[in-house]
Enzyme design. Structure first.
Site, PDB file in Angstrom:
ATOM      1  N   ARG A 102      -1.153  -5.299  -2.200  1.00 35.28           N
ATOM      2  CA  ARG A 102      -1.928  -4.068  -2.082  1.00 35.28           C
ATOM      3  C   ARG A 102      -2.946  -4.271  -0.979  1.00 35.28           C
ATOM      4  O   ARG A 102      -3.052  -5.357  -0.391  1.00 35.28           O
ATOM      5  CB  ARG A 102      -2.554  -3.605  -3.407  1.00 35.28           C
ATOM      6  CG  ARG A 102      -2.874  -4.631  -4.443  1.00 35.28           C
ATOM      7  CD  ARG A 102      -3.979  -5.576  -4.072  1.00 35.28           C
ATOM      8  NE  ARG A 102      -5.153  -4.843  -3.626  1.00 35.28           N
ATOM      9  CZ  ARG A 102      -6.060  -5.291  -2.810  1.00 35.28           C
ATOM     10  NH1 ARG A 102      -5.964  -6.521  -2.313  1.00 35.28           N
ATOM     11  NH2 ARG A 102      -7.094  -4.580  -2.449  1.00 35.28           N
ATOM     12  N   GLY A 103      -3.726  -3.212  -0.691  1.00 35.80           N
ATOM     13  CA  GLY A 103      -4.593  -3.244   0.477  1.00 35.80           C
ATOM     14  C   GLY A 103      -3.793  -2.665   1.641  1.00 35.80           C
ATOM     15  O   GLY A 103      -2.630  -3.046   1.850  1.00 35.80           O
ATOM     16  N   ALA A 104      -4.408  -1.746   2.373  1.00 33.40           N
ATOM     17  CA  ALA A 104      -3.662  -0.958   3.372  1.00 33.40           C
ATOM     18  C   ALA A 104      -2.865  -1.815   4.370  1.00 33.40           C
ATOM     19  O   ALA A 104      -1.661  -1.605   4.548  1.00 33.40           O
ATOM     20  CB  ALA A 104      -4.624  -0.003   4.074  1.00 33.40           C
ATOM     21  N   ARG A 150       3.555   4.395  -2.149  1.00 36.04           N
ATOM     22  CA  ARG A 150       2.139   4.714  -2.334  1.00 36.04           C
ATOM     23  C   ARG A 150       1.721   5.681  -1.210  1.00 36.04           C
ATOM     24  O   ARG A 150       2.036   5.429  -0.046  1.00 36.04           O
ATOM     25  CB  ARG A 150       1.269   3.438  -2.300  1.00 36.04           C
ATOM     26  CG  ARG A 150       1.549   2.503  -3.489  1.00 36.04           C
ATOM     27  CD  ARG A 150       0.485   1.425  -3.611  1.00 36.04           C
ATOM     28  NE  ARG A 150      -0.778   1.960  -4.085  1.00 36.04           N
ATOM     29  CZ  ARG A 150      -1.924   1.281  -4.085  1.00 36.04           C
ATOM     30  NH1 ARG A 150      -1.942   0.045  -3.631  1.00 36.04           N
ATOM     31  NH2 ARG A 150      -3.041   1.826  -4.522  1.00 36.04           N
ATOM     32  N   GLN A 179     -10.239  -4.622  -8.692  1.00 37.89           N
ATOM     33  CA  GLN A 179      -9.901  -5.460  -7.530  1.00 37.89           C
ATOM     34  C   GLN A 179     -11.102  -6.274  -7.050  1.00 37.89           C
ATOM     35  O   GLN A 179     -10.937  -7.355  -6.491  1.00 37.89           O
ATOM     36  CB  GLN A 179      -9.396  -4.594  -6.368  1.00 37.89           C
ATOM     37  CG  GLN A 179      -8.029  -3.981  -6.582  1.00 37.89           C
ATOM     38  CD  GLN A 179      -8.137  -2.567  -7.118  1.00 37.89           C
ATOM     39  OE1 GLN A 179      -9.040  -2.259  -7.892  1.00 37.89           O
ATOM     40  NE2 GLN A 179      -7.228  -1.708  -6.716  1.00 37.89           N
ATOM     41  N   ASP A 198      -8.346   2.950   3.631  1.00 37.08           N
ATOM     42  CA  ASP A 198      -6.893   3.148   3.564  1.00 37.08           C
ATOM     43  C   ASP A 198      -6.423   4.130   4.623  1.00 37.08           C
ATOM     44  O   ASP A 198      -5.273   4.104   5.038  1.00 37.08           O
ATOM     45  CB  ASP A 198      -6.483   3.642   2.179  1.00 37.08           C
ATOM     46  CG  ASP A 198      -6.376   2.460   1.238  1.00 37.08           C
ATOM     47  OD1 ASP A 198      -7.423   1.962   0.806  1.00 37.08           O
ATOM     48  OD2 ASP A 198      -5.234   2.010   0.993  1.00 37.08           O
ATOM     49  N   ASN A 233     -11.061   5.588   0.939  1.00 33.73           N
ATOM     50  CA  ASN A 233     -11.030   4.203   0.446  1.00 33.73           C
ATOM     51  C   ASN A 233     -11.050   4.243  -1.079  1.00 33.73           C
ATOM     52  O   ASN A 233     -11.100   5.316  -1.691  1.00 33.73           O
ATOM     53  CB  ASN A 233     -12.211   3.403   1.023  1.00 33.73           C
ATOM     54  CG  ASN A 233     -12.066   1.918   0.758  1.00 33.73           C
ATOM     55  OD1 ASN A 233     -11.025   1.324   1.016  1.00 33.73           O
ATOM     56  ND2 ASN A 233     -13.100   1.287   0.211  1.00 33.73           N
ATOM     57  N   LYS A 234     -11.043   3.095  -1.687  1.00 36.75           N
ATOM     58  CA  LYS A 234     -10.955   2.966  -3.146  1.00 36.75           C
ATOM     59  C   LYS A 234     -11.967   3.866  -3.855  1.00 36.75           C
ATOM     60  O   LYS A 234     -13.109   4.000  -3.416  1.00 36.75           O
ATOM     61  CB  LYS A 234     -11.189   1.499  -3.513  1.00 36.75           C
ATOM     62  CG  LYS A 234     -11.088   1.148  -4.969  1.00 36.75           C
ATOM     63  CD  LYS A 234      -9.833   1.614  -5.649  1.00 36.75           C
ATOM     64  CE  LYS A 234      -8.568   1.172  -4.977  1.00 36.75           C
ATOM     65  NZ  LYS A 234      -7.355   1.853  -5.500  1.00 36.75           N
TER      66      LYS A 234
HETATM   67  C1  LIG Z   1      -8.359  -3.989   4.161  1.00 41.69           C
HETATM   68  S1  LIG Z   1      -7.933  -3.132   2.775  1.00 41.69           S
HETATM   69  C2  LIG Z   1      -8.725  -1.565   2.763  1.00 41.69           C
HETATM   70  C3  LIG Z   1      -8.344  -0.790   1.569  1.00 41.69           C
HETATM   71  O1  LIG Z   1      -6.947  -0.789   1.433  1.00 41.69           O
HETATM   72  C4  LIG Z   1      -9.011  -1.337   0.301  1.00 41.69           C
HETATM   73  O2  LIG Z   1     -10.388  -1.170   0.422  1.00 41.69           O
HETATM   74  C5  LIG Z   1      -8.505  -0.586  -0.886  1.00 41.69           C
HETATM   75  O3  LIG Z   1      -9.020   0.437  -1.249  1.00 41.69           O
HETATM   76  C6  LIG Z   1      -7.305  -1.132  -1.542  1.00 41.69           C
HETATM   77  O4  LIG Z   1      -6.824  -0.327  -2.576  1.00 41.69           O
HETATM   78  P1  LIG Z   1      -5.614  -0.819  -3.467  1.00 41.69           P
HETATM   79  O5  LIG Z   1      -5.397   0.314  -4.426  1.00 41.69           O
HETATM   80  O6  LIG Z   1      -6.035  -2.080  -4.126  1.00 41.69           O
HETATM   81  O7  LIG Z   1      -4.431  -0.999  -2.539  1.00 41.69           O
END
Ligand SMILES: CSC[C@@H](O)[C@@H](O)C(=O)COP(=O)(O)O
Length: 363
Positions: free
Chosen positions: A53-55, A90, A201, A242, A252-253
């Site tokens: 996970r993470g963009a 996603r 996370q 993201d 973002n999250k």
């Molecule tokens: C460098 S990662 C940036 C974002 O992807 C991060 O802040 C985030 O919100 C991740 O969400 P996730 O749902 O864990 O994939």
């Protein structure tokens, strides 16, 4: 980054050239387990289930997912099926369509016999570039942290949200790259890690990777963030993204927006660390960004280890209660002090973004 002294990336091709190795992030911080992806379906499942996970890491995994698909069947039809399957995993991180479009652009004109090798090479190139972009973000963010340290002569108190560290990318991270570089340069930094309900996370992943690297940090409940800013305990906030719209609005999250509001009210600088592939030039504003809604169970239940170190899931809410689980929110550009990109720290505005990325194709 290093695991037990060994330089390790979050994703890497296997030596046999027929699979990809990831860290299963659903098991952290309790278990560090590697997992092998051998098929398109393995890659799609790993993204949907948030094993990765993470963009940026979602984009990198999708690229390798296409390479795995080309191993199965390198026809034009299968290329299209693979990209559609991975795209459906996603919706919010724009790095996913970005990586898939790049793979498709590279592979579609080739003869099927040439696609397999080219797919592995292109996926590896996406990963190498991610590492370089994040290292550049780290250097630009480091100048902000170093300036704060020079001014106050105290450890710099950074607040972050979710995980935009090494685990969210191929290496370095985005929001945490400046923190690692400052720490490695001997600048004292301390990180407030907000737990990031519902999937935690921050508590599970950011705390784990900061601990592995020896960076001083403390986990806080999400609801403590405003209080700490009000007390003057936060020098700057750095989060990831993201998807950034062409006007600088940031998805973002979930919970990022509330931190930006609290930061603005308390005069705390609020930075978003973002590599070029996370900017969506096709969207004028953040309200057009698709927001993923995940299963209610992530809100109603929580997983951890018991006294015997056994993984357990327990319910938090009344069995009869429904729950809503939007996974991201949008922070308007006006609340963003600056975007820390690989091309420098930019004002979160369309003109500044266009100037820094003149090659970007806008509709
Ligand atoms: C460098 S990662 C940036 C974002 O992807 C991060 O802040 C985030 O919100 C991740 O969400 P996730 O749902 O864990 O994939």
């Amino acid at each position: 980054m290093r695991i037990d002294g060994q330089p390790t990336r979050t994703i890497a091709p296997l030596e046999d050239g027929r699979g990809v190795r990831i860290i299963d992030q659903t098991l952290l911080p309790h278990r560090l387990e590697l997992r092998v992806l051998r098929s398109l379906e393995d890659a799609a499942e790993a993204i949907s289930a948030m094993r990765v996970r993470g963009a940026p890491l979602i984009g990198a995994t999708a690229a390798y997912g296409v390479a795995l698909a080309m191993q199965e069947d390198a026809s034009e039809t299968h290329l299209e099926i693979a990209c559609a399957r991975l795209l459906a995993t996603r919706p919010t991180a724009v790095n996913l369509p970005w990586a898939l479009e790049r793979m498709q652009r590279t592979l579609a004109p080739l003869a099927p016999t040439a696609r397999r090798e080219a797919a592995w090479q292109e996926a590896a190139a996406i990963c190498e570039e991610d590492v370089a972009l994040n290292a550049a973000i780290g250097r630009h963010g480091l100048t902000l942290i170093a300036a704060l340290h020079r001014k106050q002569g105290q450890p710099v108190q950074v607040m972050t949200h979710c995980n935009a560290g090494w685990l969210a990318t191929v290496d370095w991270g985005t929001a945490l790259a400046p923190v690692y570089m400052a720490h490695d340069a001997g600048i004292p930094v301390h990180v407030w890690v907000s737990e990031t309900r519902p999937r935690n996370q921050g508590a599970a992943l950011t705390a784990w990777e900061l601990a592995r690297h020896g960076v001083p940090h403390a986990v806080i409940a999400d609801n403590a963030a405003g209080h700490l800013m009000q007390r003057g305990d936060v020098d700057l906030v750095i989060v990831g993204a993201d998807r950034v719209a062409a006007n600088g609005d940031v998805a973002n999250k979930i919970g990022t927006y509330l931190k930006a509001l609290a930061a603005r009210d308390n005069g705390v600088p609020f930075y978003v660390a973002v590599p070029g592939p996370s900017i969506d030039w096709r969207l004028d504003e953040g309200r057009a960004i698709p927001i993923e809604v995940r299963a209610p169970r992530e809100v109603t239940h929580v997983t951890g280890v018991d006294a015997e170190d056994k993984l357990r899931e327990v319910r938090l809410t009344p069995a009869s209660s429904d729950a809503l689980n939007p996974a991201f929110d949008v922070t308007p550009a006006r609340l963003v002090t600056g975007l820390i990109t690989e091309r420098g720290v930019l004002v979160a505005q369309k003109a500044a973004l266009r100037q820094a990325y003149p090659e970007a194709e806008c509709p």
